[in-house]
Design a protein around this motif. Sequence first.
Motif, short mmCIF file in Angstrom:
data_model
loop_
_atom_site.label_atom_id
_atom_site.label_comp_id
_atom_site.label_asym_id
_atom_site.label_seq_id
_atom_site.Cartn_x
_atom_site.Cartn_y
_atom_site.Cartn_z
N ASP A 29 0.84 -1.19 0.00
CA ASP A 29 0.00 0.00 0.00
C ASP A 29 0.88 1.25 0.00
N ALA B 65 1.28 3.16 3.30
CA ALA B 65 2.21 2.52 4.24
C ALA B 65 3.65 2.76 3.80
N GLU C 149 5.01 -6.18 8.39
CA GLU C 149 3.91 -5.22 8.51
C GLU C 149 4.48 -3.82 8.69
N CYS D 230 -0.14 -2.54 7.50
CA CYS D 230 -0.33 -3.10 6.17
C CYS D 230 0.79 -4.11 5.90
#
Length: 269
Positions: free
Chosen positions: A107, A110, A210, A214
Motif C-alpha cells: 500500500d 504505508a 507489517e 499493512c
Amino acid sequence: MAGSIDQWPEIGDPLSMRALAAAGFGGGHLREPADSPSSEWWCKAVAMPAAADQPLKVRAEPWVSYDGPVISILEVDLGLPWPSNRGRSPIRLGDLPVDRCGMVLGDARALDSFIGLNGDSVDGLADVTYWGKYADDAHVRFGGERTPQYGGQGRYGRLDLPLRDAHEFADRIRSWGPCTGLMVSVDAHSHFHLLDRAGQVHPLLAGQIEIDECQVLRLGWDPGDHSMRHRGERAWNQVYAVTLEQADTTTLLRWTIPTEAEESDQTEN
C-alpha cells in the motif's frame, strides 16, 4: 523498486500522493523526474487501485536461472472487476527494471513511512553477521549461530541485539587478530533489512513484514541473474512491461520478464 522507496519525499510529492493521482486515471507508471525521460537511478513504481476489503493474491511463475529460481511472470489479482469500457486487450501501464535491491509490493500510504537500506532501526535492534576466511575461527571465539538461508548455510551471526550491543560485538570481532579476510556487518532493523531477512529462507527471496498495519511484500533477486541479465537496468534498456489484463471477471496486474531462452528467440527474430 526497493532501493528508492524512501527517496520519493526527497524529490517531490510523497509516493502516496503520486499513487492516488494515478489511481484516479485507473493506474499508471510513476517515475522521477516527472517532466523528462526517466533516468537510471531515479524512483520508479507502478500504482493501481485495488480492493480494500481483501488481501491481494500474488502469484509468481519462476524459471531456473544461473544460481536458482527467479521470477519470469508476477501477477497480482487486484480484486476489482475488469472495466467494461476497456475491451479485452491487455493495457500497457509502463515498464520497470529489476532493482538489484529487490522489488516491493504494498500500500502506497504505508510505504510513505518506509525506512530504506541505510536508515535507522525501527525497533532499536540490529543484526550482526560475519563471514569470510576466518569465520569458523571467529565463531569458536565469539559464538553466534548460522543465520537462516534458503538452500544452504547462511553467515554466522547474532540477531536482534540492542544497537549498542550490536556495535560493541562487531567491534570485538573486528579488533581480533587474524582479521584480514574476515568481513563483519551491522544491519540496523530498517524496513529494508527486515524485509530482506524475512525473504532469506524463500526460494524467490520473498518476505513480508507489517508497516503501518499493512502487509508489505518484497521480492529479492538472484545476484548472478541480475549481473548477467539485468545489470545496467534502464540505461541499457533492461526494462520489462507491466500490464493490466483480464482474467475471467477480475483484473490482473502483470509484470513479465522474459526468460533467457525467450530473450534469445527475440534477438534471433
